[in-house]
Scaffold this motif. Structure first.
Motif, mmCIF file in Angstrom:
data_model
loop_
_atom_site.group_PDB
_atom_site.id
_atom_site.type_symbol
_atom_site.label_atom_id
_atom_site.label_comp_id
_atom_site.label_asym_id
_atom_site.label_seq_id
_atom_site.Cartn_x
_atom_site.Cartn_y
_atom_site.Cartn_z
ATOM 1 N N UNK A 126 27.851 -26.549 36.207
ATOM 2 C CA UNK A 126 28.707 -27.436 35.415
ATOM 3 C C UNK A 126 28.292 -27.360 33.946
ATOM 4 N N UNK A 127 29.170 -27.748 33.030
ATOM 5 C CA UNK A 127 28.794 -27.785 31.614
ATOM 6 C C UNK A 127 27.574 -28.667 31.359
ATOM 7 N N UNK A 128 27.471 -29.783 32.080
ATOM 8 C CA UNK A 128 26.338 -30.690 31.886
ATOM 9 C C UNK A 128 25.022 -30.017 32.265
ATOM 10 N N UNK A 129 25.017 -29.290 33.386
ATOM 11 C CA UNK A 129 23.798 -28.605 33.821
ATOM 12 C C UNK A 129 23.425 -27.492 32.847
ATOM 13 N N UNK A 130 24.432 -26.759 32.379
ATOM 14 C CA UNK A 130 24.172 -25.672 31.437
ATOM 15 C C UNK A 130 23.634 -26.218 30.116
ATOM 16 N N UNK A 131 24.221 -27.313 29.643
ATOM 17 C CA UNK A 131 23.769 -27.904 28.380
ATOM 18 C C UNK A 131 22.320 -28.361 28.486
ATOM 19 N N UNK A 132 21.973 -28.985 29.596
ATOM 20 C CA UNK A 132 20.596 -29.453 29.784
ATOM 21 C C UNK A 132 19.621 -28.283 29.747
ATOM 22 N N UNK A 133 19.999 -27.171 30.377
ATOM 23 C CA UNK A 133 19.137 -25.989 30.388
ATOM 24 C C UNK A 133 18.989 -25.400 28.986
ATOM 25 N N UNK A 134 20.110 -25.259 28.283
ATOM 26 C CA UNK A 134 20.088 -24.643 26.952
ATOM 27 C C UNK A 134 19.283 -25.488 25.969
ATOM 28 N N UNK A 135 19.528 -26.792 25.959
ATOM 29 C CA UNK A 135 18.830 -27.662 25.009
ATOM 30 C C UNK A 135 17.348 -27.787 25.345
ATOM 31 N N UNK A 136 17.014 -27.721 26.622
ATOM 32 C CA UNK A 136 15.605 -27.745 27.012
ATOM 33 C C UNK A 136 14.901 -26.496 26.504
ATOM 34 N N UNK A 137 15.609 -25.360 26.568
ATOM 35 C CA UNK A 137 15.039 -24.102 26.099
ATOM 36 C C UNK A 137 14.840 -24.069 24.604
ATOM 37 N N UNK A 138 15.615 -24.892 23.863
ATOM 38 C CA UNK A 138 15.484 -24.925 22.404
ATOM 39 C C UNK A 138 14.632 -26.081 21.933
ATOM 40 N N UNK A 139 14.129 -26.883 22.889
ATOM 41 C CA UNK A 139 13.348 -28.056 22.511
ATOM 42 C C UNK A 139 11.917 -27.720 22.179
#
Length: 238
Positions: free
Chosen positions: A225-238
């Motif tokens: 889902x977009x929500x799961x993808x966003x969480x992964x992407x933002x975690x990777x950039x955190x």
């Protein structure tokens, strides 16, 4: 004359390049394809077929090399990129016998190509000289016409690319693909949103380029889902 370079072997004519692409340094001819192949074999961080070697000027000059660095080796991994650039320099020195005046690592999918996917060396040189390349990391030699045995006083120039890190940026990217669908929600599955194979490639590239993050081909199956993808992407950039 057609301007093509070639050779005859066993009664067959093989076309192997263009005269206008020859690199002439100190009166010696070098073939860009040889240099580009050497660079390509240096590291898996370098995108195959996304390398351009050319003279600093139209007819002759110093050797300049531009190559695309894979997203996973971009911003936040400057030391890794610097290491790759240094390996490229050593490879060219050892196998070609030249010290490049510039070695430039640029953002993935940003090198100049024709519509059929061929590297445009002149266009890449023009973009480099006019500061239009999306540079991640750069090596410069202060000497000119450098060949083996000449002193190499060099400088390293780091030019990080502005990287997207906000939730709004991610949402805007996804909405540009699916926002017109009234049934869109962040918790809808990609399948429910009607994602096609073409859309998945385009969306993956858009997210990868904006956040400079490496997304695997099956990322939309893992993060469904977009929500799961966003969480992964933002975690990777955190």
């Amino acid at each position: 004359r057609t301007g093509d370079l070639g050779f005859v072997e066993h009664h067959y004519l093989y076309i192997c390049g263009r005269i206008k692409d020859l690199i002439i340094v100190n009166g010696v001819n070098y073939y860009p394809q040889d240099i580009e192949l050497s660079v390509q074999n240096v590291s898996q961080a370098i995108r195959p077929g996304c390398i351009a070697a050319f003279c600093s000027h139209e007819d002759s000059g110093d050797l300049e090399v531009v190559f695309e660095i894979r997203n996973g080796h971009g911003h936040g991994h400057v030391k890794d990129v610097a290491s790759v650039v240094e390996q490229v320099k050593k490879e060219i020195v050892q196998n070609i016998g030249l010290i490049p005046s510039r070695i430039v690592a640029i953002k993935e999918r940003s090198i100049c190509k024709t519509t059929s996917g061929k590297i445009q060396r002149k266009a890449t040189r023009k973009a480099l000289h006019e500061d239009e390349c999306q540079i991640v990391f750069e090596y410069r030699s202060s000497g000119s016409h450098s060949t083996i045995g000449m002193e190499d006083d060099s400088v390293i120039v780091e030019k990080p690319i502005p990287i997207a890190t906000t939730e709004d940026t991610f949402d805007n990217i996804v909405m540009s693909f699916f926002g017109k669908d009234k049934s869109y929600t962040a918790n809808s599955t990609w399948l429910e949103l009607g994602m096609s194979s073409m859309t998945s490639v385009q969306l993956r590239d858009a997210i990868s380029e904006s956040f400079v993050i490496l997304l695997e081909p099956d990322c939309f199956q893992i993060y469904s889902t977009p929500a799961e993808m966003k969480a992964f992407v933002l975690k990777g950039k955190g």
